[in-house]
Enzyme design. Structure first.
Site, PDB file in Angstrom:
ATOM      1  CG  ASP A   7      -1.659   1.186   1.355  1.00 11.65           C
ATOM      2  OD1 ASP A   7      -2.464   1.507   0.527  1.00 11.65           O
ATOM      3  OD2 ASP A   7      -1.665   1.847   2.592  1.00 11.65           O
ATOM      4  CG  ASP A   9      -0.834   7.997   0.830  1.00 10.74           C
ATOM      5  OD1 ASP A   9      -0.271   8.942   1.104  1.00 10.74           O
ATOM      6  OD2 ASP A   9      -1.710   7.538   0.015  1.00 10.74           O
ATOM      7  CG  ASP A 167      -1.583   1.940   6.614  1.00 14.81           C
ATOM      8  OD1 ASP A 167      -2.074   1.731   5.478  1.00 14.81           O
ATOM      9  OD2 ASP A 167      -1.680   3.149   6.983  1.00 14.81           O
TER      10      ASP A 167
END
Length: 232
Positions: A7, A9, A167
């Site tokens: 991922d 950001d 996250d």
């Protein structure tokens, strides 16, 4: 494992500082209380809408006025996309080791392509990244597995041989739905409503630092190569 996908950001790149700067500036322009940095950080993985909602909680997210503020936020971010942004500490050695062993790494993100490409260019990662899959490229975004299947196809790797690191629960769900090996980056921008029980995300592995991530990736990837070549 033969490839590592991230991922963007909060997992690969620490972008929060630039988002915090812009949102707090928007608060000052509005003349309202400045939103705390920590409150902005936990909304980063939820996207631009969630961050702008911190400044304009009174507006419906479909209100044209709200959408105009959201677009302005994106424009401000795009104009100065990497003022205080960089890879998370320890990520450069991880990427370098993958490249040393010719293990492709790439990105599957819900960030729009024009912003993702601008960010990679600003950090000199464009040529190093083997694949970039954005919402623009698919009909369904994470947590649907479609972006994961596309990324694996573009790097010519079976999904079962890919690691996906994220996250947010949708990252782990997308990876699991695609039958990838999933790693929860607990050092990232964990959504407030999901951070108390990380085991509930059902990731294959949880790491609390990039150093831990590096070790796990090394153990999963390097054994498929020459063990003597693992020098870092």
């Amino acid at each position: 494992m033969k490839a590592v996908l991230f991922d963007l950001d909060g997992t690969l790149i620490d972008t929060a500082a630039d988002f915090i700067r812009i949102i707090q500036d928007m608060c000052r322009e509005k003349g309202c209380a400045v939103v705390a940095a920590d409150d902005i950080r936990v909304q980063v993985s939820e996207g631009a809408r969630a961050m702008v909602k911190l400044v304009y909680p009174e507006l419906d997210v479909e209100d044209p006025v709200f959408l105009a503020h959201r677009q302005r936020f994106l424009d401000l971010y795009g104009a100065d996309i990497a003022v205080d942004t960089d890879l998370f500490e320890g990520m450069y050695p991880l990427l370098a080791e993958l490249e040393q062993h010719q293990i492709p790494w790439g990105i599957v993100t819900n960030k729009p392509r024009w912003l993702s490409e601008a960010l990679l260019k600003a950090l000199n990662l464009t040529e190093r990244c083997a694949v970039l899959v954005c919402p623009d490229d698919v009909s369904k975004t994470k947590p649907d597995p479609e972006p994961m299947f596309l990324a694996a196809k573009q790097i010519q790797t079976d999904v079962q041989d890919c690691i996906y690191v994220g996250d947010h629960p949708r990252d782990i769900d997308a990876g699991r739905n695609a039958h990838m090996y999933t790693i929860l980056a607990a050092y990232g921008y964990l959504p407030l409503q999901h951070k108390d029980d990380l085991t509930a995300w059902q990731a294959d592995c949880i790491v609390n630092t990039v150093s831990e991530l590096h070790q796990v990736v090394r153990e999963l990837v390097i054994p498929t190569l020459n063990p003597a070549s693992a020098t870092l």
